[in-house]
Enzyme design. Structure first.
Site, PDB file in Angstrom:
ATOM      1  N   ASP A  64       2.416 -84.340  18.278  1.00  0.00           N
ATOM      2  CA  ASP A  64       2.725 -82.990  18.733  1.00  0.00           C
ATOM      3  C   ASP A  64       4.105 -82.661  18.188  1.00  0.00           C
ATOM      4  OD1 ASP A  64       3.044 -80.575  19.939  1.00  0.00           O
ATOM      5  OD2 ASP A  64       2.865 -81.299  21.998  1.00  0.00           O
ATOM      6  N   TYR A 158       7.163 -65.177  12.086  1.00  0.00           N
ATOM      7  CA  TYR A 158       6.442 -66.185  11.294  1.00  0.00           C
ATOM      8  C   TYR A 158       6.855 -66.120   9.827  1.00  0.00           C
ATOM      9  CZ  TYR A 158       2.564 -68.478   8.878  1.00  0.00           C
ATOM     10  OH  TYR A 158       1.807 -69.285   8.057  1.00  0.00           O
TER      11      TYR A 158
END
Length: 254
Positions: A64, A158
């Site tokens: 993760d 982004y």
């Protein structure tokens, strides 16, 4: 199979779906031993089982990548162990995409997106590149995006992270290239896995391009095989646009 990556080992982050999965599968089909990394053990094992069923070599390494140096360093150690002690190719693919406007983006989201999209590959590269140097060479492939250079009214956060990744690509090429580690990036266009059903909204983004259609994950995977292999040994610090011409050409309908 041409076995262009025979004898190489590779770590692919975000390899349990879409582009990352296609890259992992393509690397394995070309002879590489692949560490498939992602958050989902179920999906990761599915990818590994598919690769093995086709005669390839792969292992799943759960991670993760939250942006912490510790998470990236742990993945580097575990992937190196899974791959027999070395990593020849690193693909920094894992990322998240919130498509909000700038006013709708809160501070928590901002920090999370930069953590996953920029900090995680930064610290993963920091953990792996020195070992590549010590081993005599390697290849690092970063995933950018076409909207890092062509502005669209959504997803500014982004796109800025992918601009950072493309800048890191050039900086790392200068830092590690003289020591035998090639660093390059791929900038995908609008890419989706083929699926039946109604047209996807992303198709409108590819209108007016030379390709005139959505891309597929395989197109990105083919580019990654090239950048990972010895045939690109003279390629350093580039951002390879695999976007159907989205950022370079406009087709004007008569």
């Amino acid at each position: 199979m041409s076995m262009r990556l025979m004898g190489k080992t590779a770590l692919v982050t975000g390899a349990t779906s879409n582009i990352g999965r296609a890259i992992a599968e393509a690397f394995a089909s070309e002879g590489a031993h692949v560490a498939v990394s992602g958050r989902s053990t179920e999906r990761g094992n599915e990818v590994v089982e598919g690769i093995r069923a086709r005669g390839g070599r792969a292992d799943f390494v759960r991670a993760d990548l939250d942006g912490s140096a510790a998470a990236s360093q742990a993945l580097a150690r575990e992937a190196q162990q899974a791959l027999g002690g070395r990593i020849d190719v690193l693909v920094n693919n894992a990322g998240i995409y919130p498509g909000d406007t700038t006013p709708a983006t809160d501070e928590g989201t901002f920090d999370q997106v930069y953590a996953v999209n920029v900090k995680a590959p930064f610290f993963l590269t920091a953990a792996i590149a020195p070992a590549m140097v010590a081993a005599g060479g390697g290849a690092i492939i970063n995933l950018g995006s076409w909207i890092a250079r062509l502005g669209v009214p959504m997803g500014a956060l982004y796109s800025s992270t992918k601009g950072a990744v493309e800048t890191l690509t050039r900086a790392w090429a200068a830092e590690f290239g003289p020591h035998g580690v090639r660093v390059n990036a791929i900038s995908p266009g609008v890419v989706l896995a083929p699926s039946p059903g109604d047209p996807h909204p992303g198709e409108i983004m590819m209108k007016g391009t030379p390709a005139g259609r959505l891309g597929t994950p395989d197109a990105i995977a083919n580019a990654a095989v090239y950048l990972a292999g010895d045939e690109s040994s003279f390629v350093h610090g580039i951002v390879l646009d695999v976007d159907g011409g989205r950022t370079t050409a406009a087709v004007i309908a008569a």
